[in-house]
Write an enzyme that holds these catalytic residues in place. Structure first.
Site, PDB file in Angstrom:
ATOM      1  N   SER A   1       0.831  -1.211   0.000  1.00 13.98           N
ATOM      2  CA  SER A   1       0.000   0.000   0.000  1.00 13.98           C
ATOM      3  C   SER A   1       0.855   1.247   0.000  1.00 13.98           C
ATOM      4  CB  SER A   1      -0.935   0.033   1.198  1.00 13.98           C
ATOM      5  OG  SER A   1      -1.670   1.255   1.160  1.00 13.98           O
TER       6      SER A   1
ATOM      7  N   LYS B   1      -4.513  -6.795   3.405  1.00 16.81           N
ATOM      8  CA  LYS B   1      -4.492  -5.641   2.486  1.00 16.81           C
ATOM      9  C   LYS B   1      -5.911  -5.305   2.027  1.00 16.81           C
ATOM     10  CE  LYS B   1      -3.325  -2.345  -0.210  1.00 16.81           C
ATOM     11  NZ  LYS B   1      -3.400  -2.366  -1.627  1.00 16.81           N
TER      12      LYS B   1
ATOM     13  N   HIS C   1      -7.557  -3.475   4.779  1.00 18.56           N
ATOM     14  CA  HIS C   1      -6.950  -2.133   4.777  1.00 18.56           C
ATOM     15  C   HIS C   1      -7.689  -1.250   3.760  1.00 18.56           C
ATOM     16  CE1 HIS C   1      -4.403   0.721   2.597  1.00 18.56           C
ATOM     17  NE2 HIS C   1      -3.754   0.942   3.726  1.00 18.56           N
ATOM     18  N   ASN C   2      -7.916  -1.788   2.567  1.00 16.30           N
ATOM     19  CA  ASN C   2      -8.598  -1.004   1.535  1.00 16.30           C
ATOM     20  C   ASN C   2     -10.051  -0.717   1.912  1.00 16.30           C
ATOM     21  OD1 ASN C   2      -6.182  -1.409   0.215  1.00 16.30           O
ATOM     22  ND2 ASN C   2      -7.120  -1.814  -1.756  1.00 16.30           N
TER      23      ASN C   2
ATOM     24  N   GLU D   1      -9.963   2.027   4.201  1.00 16.80           N
ATOM     25  CA  GLU D   1      -9.654   3.229   3.395  1.00 16.80           C
ATOM     26  C   GLU D   1     -10.952   3.774   2.764  1.00 16.80           C
ATOM     27  OE1 GLU D   1      -6.311   2.524   0.668  1.00 16.80           O
ATOM     28  OE2 GLU D   1      -7.510   3.449  -0.902  1.00 16.80           O
TER      29      GLU D   1
HETATM   30  N1  LIG Z   1      -1.749   1.612  -8.658  1.00 16.01           N
HETATM   31  C1  LIG Z   1      -1.808   1.638  -7.331  1.00 16.01           C
HETATM   32  O1  LIG Z   1      -1.834   2.713  -6.689  1.00 16.01           O
HETATM   33  C2  LIG Z   1      -1.789   0.346  -6.562  1.00 16.01           C
HETATM   34  C3  LIG Z   1      -1.645   0.390  -5.166  1.00 16.01           C
HETATM   35  C4  LIG Z   1      -1.562  -0.804  -4.472  1.00 16.01           C
HETATM   36  C5  LIG Z   1      -1.654  -2.007  -5.135  1.00 16.01           C
HETATM   37  N2  LIG Z   1      -1.814  -2.031  -6.488  1.00 16.01           N
HETATM   38  C6  LIG Z   1      -1.880  -3.341  -7.133  1.00 16.01           C
HETATM   39  O2  LIG Z   1      -0.597  -3.629  -7.692  1.00 16.01           O
HETATM   40  C7  LIG Z   1      -0.744  -4.372  -8.900  1.00 16.01           C
HETATM   41  C8  LIG Z   1      -0.072  -3.606 -10.031  1.00 16.01           C
HETATM   42  O3  LIG Z   1      -0.722  -2.357 -10.167  1.00 16.01           O
HETATM   43  P1  LIG Z   1      -0.295  -1.263 -11.246  1.00 16.01           P
HETATM   44  O4  LIG Z   1      -1.259  -0.131 -11.092  1.00 16.01           O
HETATM   45  O5  LIG Z   1       1.146  -0.989 -11.138  1.00 16.01           O
HETATM   46  O6  LIG Z   1      -0.495  -2.030 -12.630  1.00 16.01           O
HETATM   47  P2  LIG Z   1      -1.827  -2.521 -13.375  1.00 16.01           P
HETATM   48  O7  LIG Z   1      -2.330  -1.398 -14.217  1.00 16.01           O
HETATM   49  O8  LIG Z   1      -2.738  -3.172 -12.429  1.00 16.01           O
HETATM   50  O9  LIG Z   1      -1.215  -3.650 -14.353  1.00 16.01           O
HETATM   51  C9  LIG Z   1      -0.372  -3.333 -15.418  1.00 16.01           C
HETATM   52  C10 LIG Z   1       0.773  -4.333 -15.462  1.00 16.01           C
HETATM   53  O10 LIG Z   1       0.248  -5.667 -15.606  1.00 16.01           O
HETATM   54  C11 LIG Z   1       0.869  -6.270 -16.735  1.00 16.01           C
HETATM   55  N3  LIG Z   1      -0.019  -7.246 -17.332  1.00 16.01           N
HETATM   56  C12 LIG Z   1      -1.347  -7.119 -17.580  1.00 16.01           C
HETATM   57  N4  LIG Z   1      -1.820  -8.262 -18.137  1.00 16.01           N
HETATM   58  C13 LIG Z   1      -0.769  -9.096 -18.246  1.00 16.01           C
HETATM   59  C14 LIG Z   1      -0.629 -10.426 -18.713  1.00 16.01           C
HETATM   60  N5  LIG Z   1      -1.685 -11.103 -19.175  1.00 16.01           N
HETATM   61  N6  LIG Z   1       0.596 -11.001 -18.655  1.00 16.01           N
HETATM   62  C15 LIG Z   1       1.647 -10.319 -18.189  1.00 16.01           C
HETATM   63  N7  LIG Z   1       1.583  -9.070 -17.712  1.00 16.01           N
HETATM   64  C16 LIG Z   1       0.382  -8.466 -17.743  1.00 16.01           C
HETATM   65  C17 LIG Z   1       1.157  -5.107 -17.662  1.00 16.01           C
HETATM   66  O11 LIG Z   1       2.088  -5.494 -18.628  1.00 16.01           O
HETATM   67  P3  LIG Z   1       2.124  -4.759 -20.058  1.00 16.01           P
HETATM   68  O12 LIG Z   1       2.925  -3.522 -19.847  1.00 16.01           O
HETATM   69  O13 LIG Z   1       2.795  -5.754 -20.932  1.00 16.01           O
HETATM   70  O14 LIG Z   1       0.709  -4.483 -20.458  1.00 16.01           O
HETATM   71  C18 LIG Z   1       1.685  -4.099 -16.654  1.00 16.01           C
HETATM   72  O15 LIG Z   1       3.004  -4.370 -16.276  1.00 16.01           O
HETATM   73  C19 LIG Z   1      -2.252  -4.571  -9.090  1.00 16.01           C
HETATM   74  O16 LIG Z   1      -2.647  -5.779  -8.496  1.00 16.01           O
HETATM   75  C20 LIG Z   1      -2.853  -3.428  -8.298  1.00 16.01           C
HETATM   76  O17 LIG Z   1      -4.164  -3.703  -7.850  1.00 16.01           O
HETATM   77  C21 LIG Z   1      -1.874  -0.874  -7.218  1.00 16.01           C
END
Ligand SMILES: NC(=O)c1ccc[n+]([C@@H]2O[C@H](COP(=O)([O-])OP(=O)(O)OC[C@H]3O[C@@H](n4cnc5c(N)ncnc54)[C@H](OP(=O)(O)O)[C@@H]3O)[C@@H](O)[C@H]2O)c1
Length: 495
Positions: A135, A189, A192-193, A196
């Site tokens: 987070s 987590k 936590h959300n 939030e």
């Molecule tokens: N954003 C936030 O603030 C936040 C906070 C806490 C937790 N999270 C969690 O952390 C995780 C990542 O979040 P994010 O926001 O950084 O990214 P995201 O938008 O959830 O995911 C994008 C990423 O996933 C990859 N991806 C999608 N489909 C795929 C597949 N079939 N095979 C391989 N790779 C694939 C993409 O690769 P390509 O570039 O090749 O498309 C890219 O690297 C998620 O579970 C999210 O819920 C996010």
């Protein structure tokens, strides 16, 4: 990869917002890291950032094999891709090149049962697995998130040194701890959300009352939230809210906040929290109210037409009347107290949900530690979490936060203000579902006797569900209708 190149300490696959920033954070703390992403351009982007942010020890890889083989065994690989099927696909691509004893760490917002399934699948191949809640958003990932790793303890031990350095640091240590077995890290987590969601809803209600009943301007709101952030409400969400009120609209007059469409988005962790609360028979009305409000906010067009049909229900004149009699200073102080008391109830619900799940799954969660690792890095970070930590340290078996002696005293001290705010909002026709849910929760929980006796009687009358008595053991059934008709000498009079 050339044979002479030193192997990395750890790897990270998935270089969107979270992965890229967490990888740079790990490298920044001196741990050489290998990175990989399905789409190559993100690898290049990350390499550019590593170079420009101080020549960080980060190596980019364009195939799963090269990536995995560039990491020193036993390998630890963090995955940060979209939750669900993409995680399975990424594991499939990487695990072919991994060896027994290597470890996969999924840092996404994953459903905890998916993690439990993957733990079992990984163990068949001798791989260790951690489901780690992360987070703090983009900023937290880069400079210090709150980390909630659960699953294989050995896997945790393998990366503990790294996690302790990259996590946010607070006065009593890094914001990371081993959560427990199975999917506990993801579950924590998720809650936590959910908490939030509750916090954000309660803050939006405080804003609504101050703006629409108190008549406060954005400038005044910014000043109030800044002031609140120096007291018992000090927290990330209060701090950023003060900042939001200060931002001017670049396309016109006034502040940007007033130009934002009133439809809240969501990605599902709040819904899972409420579903789990229902599954486990834990009341979580404040969190549920915040979820409902997101649903209702989404009905923008329906609400617009309802506001025409139900114009008279808007109590416009009453708002004016209520407003004219308002002592602004007192209203602001009341709202602060209502917000604080409502928050305590919301956290009590979240913690009790965690306790119920911990009991069901034998996770042995340490609630004081959970409150501690949320003190920094994460979105709900707040000074008040230190008080929650202490409450659970005083009594690890605390039935509810609201009966901890310190919180109980605070609730009692704030209840008059809390009731005034909710009452005022109700009479002005301004909905405060989160504050109302918290207050009802408090009022229900603190009463030794509820009208549930009548519900039991009804259930027994129409369904022979039986009831217990307050004065003797056993379960009883009564022929209510027969007895009522027999004894009923006529309809009683109220006069
Ligand atoms: N954003 C936030 O603030 C936040 C906070 C806490 C937790 N999270 C969690 O952390 C995780 C990542 O979040 P994010 O926001 O950084 O990214 P995201 O938008 O959830 O995911 C994008 C990423 O996933 C990859 N991806 C999608 N489909 C795929 C597949 N079939 N095979 C391989 N790779 C694939 C993409 O690769 P390509 O570039 O090749 O498309 C890219 O690297 C998620 O579970 C999210 O819920 C996010």
């Amino acid at each position: 990869m050339e044979a002479s190149v030193a192997l990395s300490r750890i790897g990270l696959a998935g270089l969107a917002v979270m992965g890229q920033n967490l990888a740079l954070n790990i490298a920044d703390k001196g741990f050489p890291i290998s990175v990989y992403n399905r789409t190559a351009s993100k690898v290049d982007e990350t390499l550019d950032r590593a170079a420009s942010e101080g020549g960080l020890p980060l190596s980019g890889h364009y195939s799963p094999r090269d990536f995995v083989l560039s990491i020193k065994p036993p390998r630890s690989v963090i995955i940060l891709v979209k939750a669900g099927a993409p995680v399975d696909q990424t594991i499939a691509a990487l695990s072919d090149h991994m060896a027994p004893g290597d470890c996969i760490i999924d840092g996404g917002n994953e459903w905890y049962e998916n993690t439990e399934r993957r733990i079992a699948e990984a163990s068949k191949r001798g791989l260790l697995y951690l489901g780690m809640g992360v987070s703090g958003g983009e900023e937290g990932a880069r400079n210090g998130p709150s980390l909630m790793p659960g699953g294989s303890f050995q896997a945790y031990e393998n990366v503990k040194e790294i996690l302790h350095k990259v996590a946010a640091q607070v006065d009593d240590g890094p914001c990371v701890t081993y959560i427990g077995e199975g999917g506990s890290g993801n579950f924590v987590k998720m809650v936590h959300n959910g908490i939030e969601y509750g916090d954000m809803q309660l803050i939006s209600e405080a804003y609504d009352v101050l703006k629409n009943v108190g008549g406060l301007s954005n400038e005044e709101l910014a000043a109030i939230f800044d002031e609140w952030n120096r007291g018992e409400l000090e927290s990330f969400l209060i701090e950023i809210t003060a900042d939001i009120f200060k931002v001017k609209d670049e396309y016109g007059d006034g502040e940007l906040v007033d130009k934002i469409l009133d439809k809240t988005g969501m990605k599902g962790t709040g819904k899972w929290t409420v579903q789990q609360a229902a599954e486990l028979s834990v009341a979580a009305p404040t969190i549920a109210a915040s979820l409902d409000c997101r649903y209702l906010s989404g009905l923008k067009e329906e609400r617009e037409s309802a506001s025409n049909v139900l114009k008279e229900a808007g109590l416009k004149d009453d708002v004016g009347l209520v407003r004219s009699g308002i002592d602004k200073k007192r209203l602001i102080d009341d709202v602060r107290q209502a917000l604080y008391a409502s928050k305590i109830c919301s956290y009590a619900q979240g913690m009790n949900l965690l306790r119920a799940k911990s009991n069901e799954k034998d996770w042995n969660l340490n609630f004081g530690e959970l409150a501690r690792i949320w003190k920094g890095g994460c979105i709900i970070r707040a000074v008040f979490l230190d008080r929650i930590k202490k409450a659970y340290q005083r009594n690890p078996n605390l039935a509810s936060l609201v009966v901890d002696p310190e919180f109980a005293r605070e609730m009692v001290q704030r209840q008059a203000a809390w009731r005034r705010v909710v009452g005022l909002a109700i009479s002005a026709g301004i909905s405060t579902p989160g504050m109302c849910a918290s207050l009802s929760y408090f009022d229900t929980y603190r009463r030794a006797r509820l009208p549930a006796n009548l519900v039991q009687a009804q259930r027994d009358l129409f369904g022979a569900h039986t009831y217990e008595r307050i004065d003797r053991p056993g379960s009883f059934h009564t022929e209510w209708t027969k007895l009522a008709r027999k004894s009923g000498t006529g309809v009683g009079s109220l006069n």
